[in-house]
Scaffold this motif. Structure first.
Motif, PDB file in Angstrom:
ATOM      1  N   VAL A 101       0.821  -1.212   0.000  1.00 37.66           N
ATOM      2  CA  VAL A 101       0.000   0.000   0.000  1.00 37.66           C
ATOM      3  C   VAL A 101       0.858   1.267   0.000  1.00 37.66           C
ATOM      4  CG1 VAL A 101      -1.692   1.323   1.333  1.00 37.66           C
ATOM      5  CG2 VAL A 101      -1.967  -1.140   1.081  1.00 37.66           C
ATOM      6  N   ASP A 102       1.947   1.300   0.764  1.00 38.97           N
ATOM      7  CA  ASP A 102       2.753   2.522   0.833  1.00 38.97           C
ATOM      8  C   ASP A 102       3.375   2.870  -0.516  1.00 38.97           C
ATOM      9  OD1 ASP A 102       4.445   0.239   1.184  1.00 38.97           O
ATOM     10  OD2 ASP A 102       5.989   1.488   2.119  1.00 38.97           O
ATOM     11  N   ARG A 103       3.756   1.876  -1.303  1.00 43.73           N
ATOM     12  CA  ARG A 103       4.309   2.158  -2.638  1.00 43.73           C
ATOM     13  C   ARG A 103       3.208   2.648  -3.580  1.00 43.73           C
ATOM     14  NH1 ARG A 103       9.259  -1.466  -4.590  1.00 43.73           N
ATOM     15  NH2 ARG A 103      10.753  -0.460  -3.211  1.00 43.73           N
ATOM     16  N   ALA A 104       2.032   2.041  -3.493  1.00 46.82           N
ATOM     17  CA  ALA A 104       0.909   2.502  -4.316  1.00 46.82           C
ATOM     18  C   ALA A 104       0.546   3.937  -3.930  1.00 46.82           C
ATOM     19  CB  ALA A 104      -0.282   1.571  -4.156  1.00 46.82           C
ATOM     20  N   ALA A 105       0.557   4.231  -2.634  1.00 52.07           N
ATOM     21  CA  ALA A 105       0.252   5.590  -2.162  1.00 52.07           C
ATOM     22  C   ALA A 105       1.275   6.590  -2.701  1.00 52.07           C
ATOM     23  CB  ALA A 105       0.204   5.624  -0.643  1.00 52.07           C
ATOM     24  N   ASP A 106       2.512   6.168  -2.823  1.00 48.43           N
ATOM     25  CA  ASP A 106       3.548   7.035  -3.387  1.00 48.43           C
ATOM     26  C   ASP A 106       3.230   7.356  -4.852  1.00 48.43           C
ATOM     27  OD1 ASP A 106       6.041   8.482  -3.328  1.00 48.43           O
ATOM     28  OD2 ASP A 106       6.918   6.815  -4.462  1.00 48.43           O
ATOM     29  N   TRP A 107       2.784   6.359  -5.609  1.00 47.62           N
ATOM     30  CA  TRP A 107       2.365   6.602  -6.993  1.00 47.62           C
ATOM     31  C   TRP A 107       1.224   7.602  -7.029  1.00 47.62           C
ATOM     32  CZ3 TRP A 107       1.639   2.679 -11.434  1.00 47.62           C
ATOM     33  CH2 TRP A 107       2.875   2.202 -11.856  1.00 47.62           C
ATOM     34  N   GLN A 108       0.226   7.411  -6.173  1.00 46.74           N
ATOM     35  CA  GLN A 108      -0.929   8.316  -6.174  1.00 46.74           C
ATOM     36  C   GLN A 108      -0.480   9.738  -5.862  1.00 46.74           C
ATOM     37  OE1 GLN A 108      -3.860   7.980  -7.323  1.00 46.74           O
ATOM     38  NE2 GLN A 108      -4.750   9.883  -6.597  1.00 46.74           N
ATOM     39  N   LYS A 109       0.437   9.875  -4.937  1.00 51.19           N
ATOM     40  CA  LYS A 109       0.953  11.199  -4.589  1.00 51.19           C
ATOM     41  C   LYS A 109       1.691  11.820  -5.784  1.00 51.19           C
ATOM     42  CE  LYS A 109       2.571  11.596  -0.497  1.00 51.19           C
ATOM     43  NZ  LYS A 109       3.436  11.508   0.685  1.00 51.19           N
ATOM     44  N   GLN A 110       2.466  11.006  -6.503  1.00 52.83           N
ATOM     45  CA  GLN A 110       3.225  11.503  -7.662  1.00 52.83           C
ATOM     46  C   GLN A 110       2.331  11.878  -8.835  1.00 52.83           C
ATOM     47  OE1 GLN A 110       6.375   8.979  -9.151  1.00 52.83           O
ATOM     48  NE2 GLN A 110       6.893   8.308  -7.084  1.00 52.83           N
ATOM     49  N   PHE A 111       1.333  11.037  -9.117  1.00 53.54           N
ATOM     50  CA  PHE A 111       0.578  11.169 -10.359  1.00 53.54           C
ATOM     51  C   PHE A 111      -0.830  11.738 -10.193  1.00 53.54           C
ATOM     52  CE2 PHE A 111       3.274   7.250 -11.107  1.00 53.54           C
ATOM     53  CZ  PHE A 111       4.319   7.966 -11.662  1.00 53.54           C
ATOM     54  N   ASP A 112      -1.362  11.788  -8.978  1.00 54.07           N
ATOM     55  CA  ASP A 112      -2.695  12.319  -8.717  1.00 54.07           C
ATOM     56  C   ASP A 112      -3.719  11.756  -9.712  1.00 54.07           C
ATOM     57  OD1 ASP A 112      -4.610  13.819  -7.383  1.00 54.07           O
ATOM     58  OD2 ASP A 112      -4.308  15.564  -8.686  1.00 54.07           O
ATOM     59  N   LEU A 113      -3.824  10.432  -9.719  1.00 53.47           N
ATOM     60  CA  LEU A 113      -4.683   9.737 -10.670  1.00 53.47           C
ATOM     61  C   LEU A 113      -6.159   9.995 -10.372  1.00 53.47           C
ATOM     62  CD1 LEU A 113      -2.711   6.372 -10.743  1.00 53.47           C
ATOM     63  CD2 LEU A 113      -2.604   8.252 -12.400  1.00 53.47           C
ATOM     64  N   PRO A 114      -6.984  10.196 -11.421  1.00 50.57           N
ATOM     65  CA  PRO A 114      -8.399  10.495 -11.232  1.00 50.57           C
ATOM     66  C   PRO A 114      -9.276   9.237 -11.164  1.00 50.57           C
ATOM     67  CG  PRO A 114      -7.851  10.727 -13.528  1.00 50.57           C
ATOM     68  CD  PRO A 114      -6.568  10.374 -12.809  1.00 50.57           C
ATOM     69  N   PHE A 115      -8.695   8.131 -10.759  1.00 55.93           N
ATOM     70  CA  PHE A 115      -9.408   6.868 -10.627  1.00 55.93           C
ATOM     71  C   PHE A 115      -8.750   6.061  -9.511  1.00 55.93           C
ATOM     72  CE2 PHE A 115      -6.962   6.858 -14.731  1.00 55.93           C
ATOM     73  CZ  PHE A 115      -5.815   6.203 -14.281  1.00 55.93           C
ATOM     74  N   PRO A 116      -9.328   4.937  -9.127  1.00 48.36           N
ATOM     75  CA  PRO A 116      -8.721   4.128  -8.066  1.00 48.36           C
ATOM     76  C   PRO A 116      -7.316   3.667  -8.455  1.00 48.36           C
ATOM     77  CG  PRO A 116     -10.954   3.383  -8.493  1.00 48.36           C
ATOM     78  CD  PRO A 116     -10.606   4.363  -9.583  1.00 48.36           C
ATOM     79  N   LEU A 117      -6.511   3.397  -7.466  1.00 47.59           N
ATOM     80  CA  LEU A 117      -5.200   2.765  -7.648  1.00 47.59           C
ATOM     81  C   LEU A 117      -5.122   1.686  -6.571  1.00 47.59           C
ATOM     82  CD1 LEU A 117      -2.421   2.467  -8.921  1.00 47.59           C
ATOM     83  CD2 LEU A 117      -1.615   4.302  -7.400  1.00 47.59           C
ATOM     84  N   LEU A 118      -5.140   0.443  -7.024  1.00 45.05           N
ATOM     85  CA  LEU A 118      -5.234  -0.686  -6.109  1.00 45.05           C
ATOM     86  C   LEU A 118      -3.870  -1.304  -5.837  1.00 45.05           C
ATOM     87  CD1 LEU A 118      -8.373  -2.315  -7.754  1.00 45.05           C
ATOM     88  CD2 LEU A 118      -8.279  -0.611  -5.923  1.00 45.05           C
ATOM     89  N   ALA A 119      -3.617  -1.599  -4.575  1.00 48.87           N
ATOM     90  CA  ALA A 119      -2.381  -2.264  -4.161  1.00 48.87           C
ATOM     91  C   ALA A 119      -2.665  -3.757  -4.020  1.00 48.87           C
ATOM     92  CB  ALA A 119      -1.886  -1.691  -2.837  1.00 48.87           C
ATOM     93  N   ASP A 120      -1.813  -4.565  -4.624  1.00 48.03           N
ATOM     94  CA  ASP A 120      -1.964  -6.025  -4.580  1.00 48.03           C
ATOM     95  C   ASP A 120      -0.636  -6.637  -4.127  1.00 48.03           C
ATOM     96  OD1 ASP A 120      -2.871  -8.621  -4.920  1.00 48.03           O
ATOM     97  OD2 ASP A 120      -2.799  -8.576  -7.111  1.00 48.03           O
ATOM     98  N   PRO A 121      -0.265  -6.422  -2.843  1.00 46.31           N
ATOM     99  CA  PRO A 121       1.055  -6.857  -2.387  1.00 46.31           C
ATOM    100  C   PRO A 121       1.276  -8.364  -2.467  1.00 46.31           C
ATOM    101  CG  PRO A 121      -0.290  -6.163  -0.531  1.00 46.31           C
ATOM    102  CD  PRO A 121      -1.040  -5.812  -1.779  1.00 46.31           C
TER     103      PRO A 121
END
Length: 192
Positions: free
Chosen positions: A92-112
């Motif tokens: 989740v923390d790596r996915a959250a980093d992507w969301q912070k970088q890219f500010d995606l307008p849709f879900p971003l799911l973490a599948d560790p």
């Protein structure tokens, strides 16, 4: 009301998940737009189509480019009542980093644990080494789900044969648009 939870044609590749089969269900942590966790059942209740992007790795530049390109076209997917669901095989923390970088307008799911990748038969190469390191072994995959029924159905799958082999945005949009045109109304329920 439209809710965005925020999906020259290349040939479709086949996988073990053929078109017309029930989509494997999932519930994953969501660090983007929409509920957390996000389940496929929730998607079925909200939109007509979902585009799963089974990504390779946090460091993959082609994955980063793909989600940013799709983010630029998010409105076109929303107009087709479709949602883009990138699935990053990371914590989740790596996915959250992507969301912070890219500010995606849709879900971003973490599948560790790579559960969704396994359920959707995301391919890997290079044997045990590829299984051990996603950036080396995992191949990109795009899956369109028709969520108009009681359960989601796989209607399109594109398996990348190399790290950069992905369908164009226009290909995904055209597939969804074509699927909408084939929808047949039940005239006993709707005034035709």
């Amino acid at each position: 009301m439209l809710i965005i939870l925020s999906v020259d044609s290349l040939p479709m590749s086949s996988t073990d998940l053929d078109s017309g089969v029930a989509a494997p269900t999932f519930e994953l942590p969501n660090v983007g737009i929409g509920p957390d966790p996000l389940s496929l059942d929730r998607v079925v209740d909200t939109v007509d189509f979902a585009v799963l992007l089974l990504l390779r790795d946090y460091h993959c530049p082609k994955c980063k480019n793909q989600v940013q390109t799709l983010a630029e076209e998010a409105r076109q997917f929303a107009e087709l009542n479709a949602v883009v669901l990138p699935v990053l095989p990371e914590p989740v923390d790596r996915a959250a980093d992507w969301q912070k970088q890219f500010d995606l307008p849709f879900p971003l799911l973490a599948d560790p644990d790579k559960d969704v990748a396994e359920k959707y038969d995301q391919s890997t190469r290079y044997g045990a080494l590829g299984e051990l390191h996603d950036l080396i072994g995992r191949m990109p995959e795009s899956v369109i789900l028709d969520t108009r029924g009681d359960e989601a159905e796989v209607v399109y799958t594109y398996e990348g044969e190399s790290p950069g082999d992905r369908p164009e945005v226009e290909t995904l949009l055209t597939e969804i648009d074509d699927l909408q045109e084939t929808f047949v109304y039940d005239c006993s329920l709707v005034d035709c």
